[in-house]
Design a protein around this motif. Sequence first.
Motif, PDB file in Angstrom:
ATOM      1  N   VAL A 233       7.922   1.961  -3.442  1.00 34.02           N
ATOM      2  CA  VAL A 233       9.053   2.582  -2.744  1.00 34.02           C
ATOM      3  C   VAL A 233       9.882   1.515  -2.043  1.00 34.02           C
ATOM      4  O   VAL A 233      11.118   1.564  -2.034  1.00 34.02           O
ATOM      5  N   ARG A 234       9.200   0.505  -1.449  1.00 32.88           N
ATOM      6  CA  ARG A 234       9.936  -0.558  -0.741  1.00 32.88           C
ATOM      7  C   ARG A 234      10.826  -1.321  -1.713  1.00 32.88           C
ATOM      8  O   ARG A 234      11.923  -1.763  -1.353  1.00 32.88           O
ATOM      9  N   GLU A 235      10.366  -1.453  -2.960  1.00 32.91           N
ATOM     10  CA  GLU A 235      11.151  -2.186  -3.955  1.00 32.91           C
ATOM     11  C   GLU A 235      12.347  -1.354  -4.421  1.00 32.91           C
ATOM     12  O   GLU A 235      13.446  -1.875  -4.581  1.00 32.91           O
ATOM     13  N   ASN A 236      12.123  -0.031  -4.609  1.00 37.06           N
ATOM     14  CA  ASN A 236      13.165   0.809  -5.190  1.00 37.06           C
ATOM     15  C   ASN A 236      14.065   1.476  -4.160  1.00 37.06           C
ATOM     16  O   ASN A 236      15.228   1.705  -4.437  1.00 37.06           O
ATOM     17  N   ARG A 237      13.491   1.819  -3.016  1.00 39.04           N
ATOM     18  CA  ARG A 237      14.294   2.474  -1.965  1.00 39.04           C
ATOM     19  C   ARG A 237      13.975   1.800  -0.635  1.00 39.04           C
ATOM     20  O   ARG A 237      13.231   2.340   0.191  1.00 39.04           O
ATOM     21  N   PRO A 238      14.524   0.629  -0.413  1.00 34.93           N
ATOM     22  CA  PRO A 238      14.142  -0.133   0.798  1.00 34.93           C
ATOM     23  C   PRO A 238      14.493   0.591   2.099  1.00 34.93           C
ATOM     24  O   PRO A 238      13.875   0.323   3.132  1.00 34.93           O
ATOM     25  N   ASP A 239      15.467   1.500   2.043  1.00 36.62           N
ATOM     26  CA  ASP A 239      15.906   2.160   3.284  1.00 36.62           C
ATOM     27  C   ASP A 239      15.166   3.460   3.564  1.00 36.62           C
ATOM     28  O   ASP A 239      15.548   4.207   4.465  1.00 36.62           O
ATOM     29  N   ASP A 240      14.129   3.754   2.782  1.00 39.27           N
ATOM     30  CA  ASP A 240      13.460   5.040   2.937  1.00 39.27           C
ATOM     31  C   ASP A 240      12.863   5.177   4.338  1.00 39.27           C
ATOM     32  O   ASP A 240      12.100   4.322   4.786  1.00 39.27           O
ATOM     33  N   PRO A 241      13.208   6.255   5.063  1.00 32.16           N
ATOM     34  CA  PRO A 241      12.736   6.379   6.453  1.00 32.16           C
ATOM     35  C   PRO A 241      11.243   6.664   6.578  1.00 32.16           C
ATOM     36  O   PRO A 241      10.684   6.517   7.664  1.00 32.16           O
ATOM     37  N   THR A 242      10.589   7.083   5.488  1.00 29.96           N
ATOM     38  CA  THR A 242       9.174   7.422   5.598  1.00 29.96           C
ATOM     39  C   THR A 242       8.263   6.207   5.401  1.00 29.96           C
ATOM     40  O   THR A 242       7.045   6.320   5.488  1.00 29.96           O
ATOM     41  N   LEU A 243       8.869   5.043   5.107  1.00 33.23           N
ATOM     42  CA  LEU A 243       8.046   3.855   4.793  1.00 33.23           C
ATOM     43  C   LEU A 243       7.186   3.434   5.979  1.00 33.23           C
ATOM     44  O   LEU A 243       5.999   3.128   5.825  1.00 33.23           O
ATOM     45  N   ALA A 244       7.773   3.433   7.181  1.00 36.72           N
ATOM     46  CA  ALA A 244       7.049   2.941   8.350  1.00 36.72           C
ATOM     47  C   ALA A 244       5.812   3.798   8.624  1.00 36.72           C
ATOM     48  O   ALA A 244       4.709   3.275   8.841  1.00 36.72           O
ATOM     49  N   GLY A 245       6.013   5.114   8.576  1.00 37.05           N
ATOM     50  CA  GLY A 245       4.898   6.026   8.840  1.00 37.05           C
ATOM     51  C   GLY A 245       3.811   5.885   7.792  1.00 37.05           C
ATOM     52  O   GLY A 245       2.611   5.910   8.102  1.00 37.05           O
ATOM     53  N   ALA A 246       4.224   5.729   6.520  1.00 38.31           N
ATOM     54  CA  ALA A 246       3.257   5.577   5.442  1.00 38.31           C
ATOM     55  C   ALA A 246       2.473   4.282   5.601  1.00 38.31           C
ATOM     56  O   ALA A 246       1.262   4.233   5.350  1.00 38.31           O
ATOM     57  N   ASP A 247       3.161   3.222   6.019  1.00 40.81           N
ATOM     58  CA  ASP A 247       2.495   1.936   6.277  1.00 40.81           C
ATOM     59  C   ASP A 247       1.377   2.104   7.293  1.00 40.81           C
ATOM     60  O   ASP A 247       0.252   1.666   7.081  1.00 40.81           O
ATOM     61  N   ARG A 248       1.725   2.766   8.386  1.00 44.80           N
ATOM     62  CA  ARG A 248       0.746   2.957   9.472  1.00 44.80           C
ATOM     63  C   ARG A 248      -0.442   3.783   8.987  1.00 44.80           C
ATOM     64  O   ARG A 248      -1.599   3.454   9.252  1.00 44.80           O
ATOM     65  N   ALA A 249      -0.118   4.867   8.227  1.00 42.85           N
ATOM     66  CA  ALA A 249      -1.185   5.747   7.732  1.00 42.85           C
ATOM     67  C   ALA A 249      -2.123   4.977   6.795  1.00 42.85           C
ATOM     68  O   ALA A 249      -3.347   5.083   6.895  1.00 42.85           O
ATOM     69  N   ALA A 250      -1.531   4.155   5.892  1.00 40.32           N
ATOM     70  CA  ALA A 250      -2.345   3.413   4.930  1.00 40.32           C
ATOM     71  C   ALA A 250      -3.218   2.391   5.654  1.00 40.32           C
ATOM     72  O   ALA A 250      -4.399   2.233   5.339  1.00 40.32           O
ATOM     73  N   ALA A 251      -2.635   1.745   6.670  1.00 46.25           N
ATOM     74  CA  ALA A 251      -3.397   0.729   7.418  1.00 46.25           C
ATOM     75  C   ALA A 251      -4.572   1.360   8.162  1.00 46.25           C
ATOM     76  O   ALA A 251      -5.698   0.859   8.116  1.00 46.25           O
ATOM     77  N   SER A 252      -4.319   2.500   8.804  1.00 48.03           N
ATOM     78  CA  SER A 252      -5.390   3.132   9.571  1.00 48.03           C
ATOM     79  C   SER A 252      -6.477   3.630   8.643  1.00 48.03           C
ATOM     80  O   SER A 252      -7.667   3.608   8.987  1.00 48.03           O
ATOM     81  N   ARG A 253      -6.078   4.073   7.423  1.00 50.32           N
ATOM     82  CA  ARG A 253      -7.098   4.575   6.507  1.00 50.32           C
ATOM     83  C   ARG A 253      -7.964   3.452   5.946  1.00 50.32           C
ATOM     84  O   ARG A 253      -9.166   3.605   5.797  1.00 50.32           O
ATOM     85  N   THR A 254      -7.347   2.305   5.633  1.00 54.03           N
ATOM     86  CA  THR A 254      -8.169   1.180   5.132  1.00 54.03           C
ATOM     87  C   THR A 254      -9.070   0.659   6.235  1.00 54.03           C
ATOM     88  O   THR A 254     -10.188   0.266   5.982  1.00 54.03           O
ATOM     89  N   ALA A 255      -8.600   0.692   7.490  1.00 52.98           N
ATOM     90  CA  ALA A 255      -9.455   0.272   8.600  1.00 52.98           C
ATOM     91  C   ALA A 255     -10.624   1.231   8.740  1.00 52.98           C
ATOM     92  O   ALA A 255     -11.742   0.820   9.062  1.00 52.98           O
ATOM     93  N   GLY A 256     -10.384   2.522   8.482  1.00 51.32           N
ATOM     94  CA  GLY A 256     -11.446   3.521   8.565  1.00 51.32           C
ATOM     95  C   GLY A 256     -12.426   3.416   7.410  1.00 51.32           C
ATOM     96  O   GLY A 256     -13.492   4.001   7.449  1.00 51.32           O
ATOM     97  N   GLY A 257     -12.081   2.719   6.346  1.00 51.20           N
ATOM     98  CA  GLY A 257     -13.001   2.471   5.247  1.00 51.20           C
ATOM     99  C   GLY A 257     -12.898   3.482   4.124  1.00 51.20           C
ATOM    100  O   GLY A 257     -13.777   3.554   3.284  1.00 51.20           O
ATOM    101  N   ALA A 258     -11.816   4.277   4.088  1.00 47.64           N
ATOM    102  CA  ALA A 258     -11.671   5.241   2.999  1.00 47.64           C
ATOM    103  C   ALA A 258     -11.263   4.527   1.725  1.00 47.64           C
ATOM    104  O   ALA A 258     -10.565   3.519   1.756  1.00 47.64           O
ATOM    105  N   ALA A 259     -11.723   5.031   0.598  1.00 49.46           N
ATOM    106  CA  ALA A 259     -11.463   4.373  -0.678  1.00 49.46           C
ATOM    107  C   ALA A 259     -10.005   4.544  -1.072  1.00 49.46           C
ATOM    108  O   ALA A 259      -9.357   3.593  -1.500  1.00 49.46           O
ATOM    109  N   ARG A 260      -9.501   5.760  -0.962  1.00 42.05           N
ATOM    110  CA  ARG A 260      -8.132   6.003  -1.423  1.00 42.05           C
ATOM    111  C   ARG A 260      -7.256   6.463  -0.282  1.00 42.05           C
ATOM    112  O   ARG A 260      -7.640   7.330   0.450  1.00 42.05           O
TER     113      ARG A 260
END
Lengths: 260, 183
Positions: A233-260
């Motif tokens: 999404v960052r490559e195709n739609r750099p201005d997408d407003p949901t990117l920041a929230g998705a970044d945070r969600a993905a980071a917190s999930r990898t820290a929690g140890g979830a696979a996907r």
Amino acid sequence: MAEQRKGRPQAQGKPRPSAQKAAGARKAPAVRPAAGEVSFDATDAEYQSLIPPRRGLAEALAPVAGFGVTFSSMFKPIVTEQYPFEKVPTKPRYHGRHQLNRYPDGLEKCIGCELCAWACPADAIYVEGASNTPDAQFSPGERYGRVYQINYLRCIFCGLCIEACPTRALTMTNDYELAGPTRAGLIYEKSDLLAPLGEGMLASPHPMVPGTTDTEYYRGDVLGPVVDQIAWVRENRPDDPTLAGADRAAASRTAGGAAR
Amino acid sequence: MGIEEAPSGFLLTSVESLAGYFRKGSLWPVTFGLACCAIEMMAAGTSRFDLSRFGMEVFRASPRQADLMIVAGRVSQKMAPVVRQVYDQMPEPKWVLSMGVCASSGGMFNNYAIVQGVDHIVPVDIYLPGCPPRPEMLINAILELHAQIQASPLGVNRKDAAAAAEAAAIEATPTSHMKGLLR
């Protein structure tokens, strides 16, 4: 003509027995009054009320006894709902406006199968499916609903579309304030029906989670957007407003140890 | 000359807002229950929902004393002339609320017996979906109609608004050219 000739003798023949009956009825009045007359015999006896007569204070208050109901209702709780100012919530399973749901990573659940449109008894739903492409993946799997319209001036909120939906894409909310001034305005488009993006969701279109099929999505194995999707999404739609929230969600999930 | 033909200017806008306020404050519906929606309409008049909070508890049995027609229920082809006659008997200004999907578009009764929307017979001011709509939905529709009435123009402004609406209707894409459910 022949029928008339046949009929006449019968009609003439009939009056005789009935005339005899009428003569018999004329004799009856001594026992029972004829129709239309009123017998005063029954009223000769004085009327006896079955309600015991009131005495003393009860007799004095009898004319205003009806106000007792009025006064007693003053001490009962008020039943009026102050609707537009204080909304009483509906029952949780109330059939209100529809909603098109999303998977936790933001992809749409609707696959454009049209089963809801087939189930609809009022013919209120119109669906046009289209194929997902690698450049525009709206839902997991091959197809997505490109056009999705519900005519709320046909919909009877029976919920058969909800039962028919194979992916639980279509559900009902408790929202019931739908009145509008035009018929065209009450045909809700996909943009009106689609659920808003929740916390940490990435706006579609974007690719599926790598290594998954629609089966994993359906089973609930996908818990949110992953780094690959965010990068796409960052490559195709750099201005997408949901990117920041998705970044945070993905980071917190990898820290929690979830696979996907 | 009534207030409908008042001259334009700041006086007219003041008269407009005042007339709108009075009109929406005492909207009297004509008793016009055609089917199951009428049960919910009656419920809206009961003490639980209490339409009299908005000055309209009087459901007039006589159309000449009413200014809102709530078409509650499916309109059959046989009932259509009656609906029109009741509407014609109501004095101006008058409004029509199409309650429920059957009155609004025929609903699930897409057949020869039911008029496919009461707007084929009378001009509808507000449509209310639901089968039947709950009393809160009816109150919501009535309040939206109140907002319409409050903002309704008079005199020159009314003529201008009507001309603008007609021009827009001529410019609009015919429904036969539209896709989807409007097709």
